[in-house]
Design an enzyme around this catalytic site. Structure first.
Site, mmCIF file in Angstrom:
data_model
loop_
_atom_site.group_PDB
_atom_site.id
_atom_site.type_symbol
_atom_site.label_atom_id
_atom_site.label_comp_id
_atom_site.label_asym_id
_atom_site.label_seq_id
_atom_site.Cartn_x
_atom_site.Cartn_y
_atom_site.Cartn_z
ATOM 1 N N HIS A 50 -21.878 -18.476 -25.634
ATOM 2 C CA HIS A 50 -20.666 -18.473 -26.450
ATOM 3 C C HIS A 50 -20.094 -19.881 -26.611
ATOM 4 C CE1 HIS A 50 -19.578 -13.935 -26.595
ATOM 5 N NE2 HIS A 50 -20.888 -14.116 -26.529
ATOM 6 N N ASN A 110 -14.612 -12.970 -27.264
ATOM 7 C CA ASN A 110 -14.318 -13.445 -25.908
ATOM 8 C C ASN A 110 -13.128 -12.756 -25.248
ATOM 9 O OD1 ASN A 110 -16.372 -15.402 -26.035
ATOM 10 N ND2 ASN A 110 -15.025 -16.898 -26.996
ATOM 11 N N HIS A 131 -29.656 -9.896 -22.470
ATOM 12 C CA HIS A 131 -29.038 -8.597 -22.159
ATOM 13 C C HIS A 131 -29.856 -7.799 -21.145
ATOM 14 C CE1 HIS A 131 -26.359 -8.441 -26.030
ATOM 15 N NE2 HIS A 131 -25.965 -9.337 -25.152
#
Length: 332
Positions: free
Chosen positions: A76, A104, A206
């Protein structure tokens, strides 16, 4: 010498033009990450990387989920104006930062661990020499290696410097939400110079961590490209209303970097809509990569590491750009 660059002289103009062209060629030959090096701290603070690894390991021992959060912070950070530590900045009177952006807010975490790393490494180096942006890159690598073992260890290129500002609007427009379609994901990654292989390999992040109910509720109640029993099993964790922050594992082994994430996609058990978009069983490049990674840990490890290094090179601040922050949450 002075007359050769006299603008009234034809020869002078020609010399200047040649000089400018040579300068442009040299500039084009220098890669954007010319100042990044895996040996950046070897002389100024050789103990920096071992200290960071120790703090990351301690944090994961304390809370197994935190490594996934540190990996996500690096993603991010890099996707918003490059890998510059901007995600770590608290809001000020001059800017609203990235922490409250859609992707976020109430979900980005691990900031206190970054503070812990920064304090430990500055103490070991006796001064602030390691940037917060580099701390994010190293902590992400260490987390992946701790969860995944030797095949997932790679040398991080270092030498990034820290941004002096942050932008919530840039975070809102650059971070891909879990609702994105395949074509939207491809476009988003392409805008950062990343291709389909990078998209699939990096989505393999992930393989660790958890997602909040609010990010997959629509999928388990309204989508058809999902295993029915899998969807039914998730409805206990994630009711139609309420429980937004209830957590669900992104794959069956949330504290281990492995290929289960990809196996799940082949069986329509991707937790997020954006995950399952990578595999439709239609023979696309992404389908083939998902199938390859589901069966071949080494292929996944190889491509994941290459894509992490590529992502870590997105528009770094180097040389005299930015600063080395004394505290990761605020500018000096």
């Amino acid at each position: 010498m002075s007359h050769s660059l006299n603008m009234g002289s034809h020869d002078g103009v020609q010399s200047l033009a040649v000089f400018v062209v040579i300068g442009m060629v040299i500039t084009l030959m220098i890669p954007a990450n010319a100042n990044l090096s895996s040996h950046f701290y070897d002389k100024v603070c050789p103990q920096a990387l071992p200290v960071i690894r120790t703090v990351v390991q301690r944090a994961i021992n304390r809370e197994p989920r935190i490594g996934a959060s540190l990996l996500r912070l690096h993603f991010h950070d890099c996707f918003v104006n490059g890998c510059d530590g901007s995600i770590l900045l608290d809001d000020t009177k001059n800017f609203i930062g990235e922490k409250t952006a859609f992707a976020n807010n109430n979900s980005a975490r691990g900031f206190s661990v970054v503070d812990e790393i920064k304090a430990a490494v500055d103490k070991a180096c006796k001064r602030p020499v390691v940037s917060c942006a580099d701390i994010l890159a190293i902590a992400a690598r260490d987390s992946v290696a701790i969860y995944g073992g030797k095949h997932f260890w790679y040398q991080v290129l270092l030498g990034r410097r820290d941004a002096r500002t942050a932008s919530r609007s840039a975070a809102n427009s650059n971070l891909p939400p879990p609702t994105f379609s395949f074509s939207q994901l491809v476009s988003n990654f392409q805008s950062h110079g990343l291709n389909v292989k990078d998209l699939v390999a990096l989505s393999g992040g992930h393989t660790i961590g958890f997602a909040r109910c609010t990010t997959f509720r629509n999928r388990i109640y309204n989508e058809s490209n999902i295993d029915p029993r899998f969807a039914a099993s998730l409805r206990n964790t994630c009711p139609r209303s309420g429980g937004d922050n209830n957590l669900q594992k992104l794959d069956p082994t949330p504290a281990r970097v492995d290929t289960k994430y990809f196996t799940d996609l082949v069986h329509k058990k991707g937790l997020l809509h954006s995950d399952q978009e990578l595999f439709k069983g239609q023979g696309r490049e992404s389908d083939k990569l998902v199938q390859l990674y589901s069966k071949n840990t080494l292929a996944f490890a190889r491509d994941f590491k290459a894509s992490m290094i590529k992502m870590g090179n997105l528009k770094p601040l180097t040389g005299r750009q930015g600063e080395i922050r004394c505290h990761c949450r605020r500018i000096n």
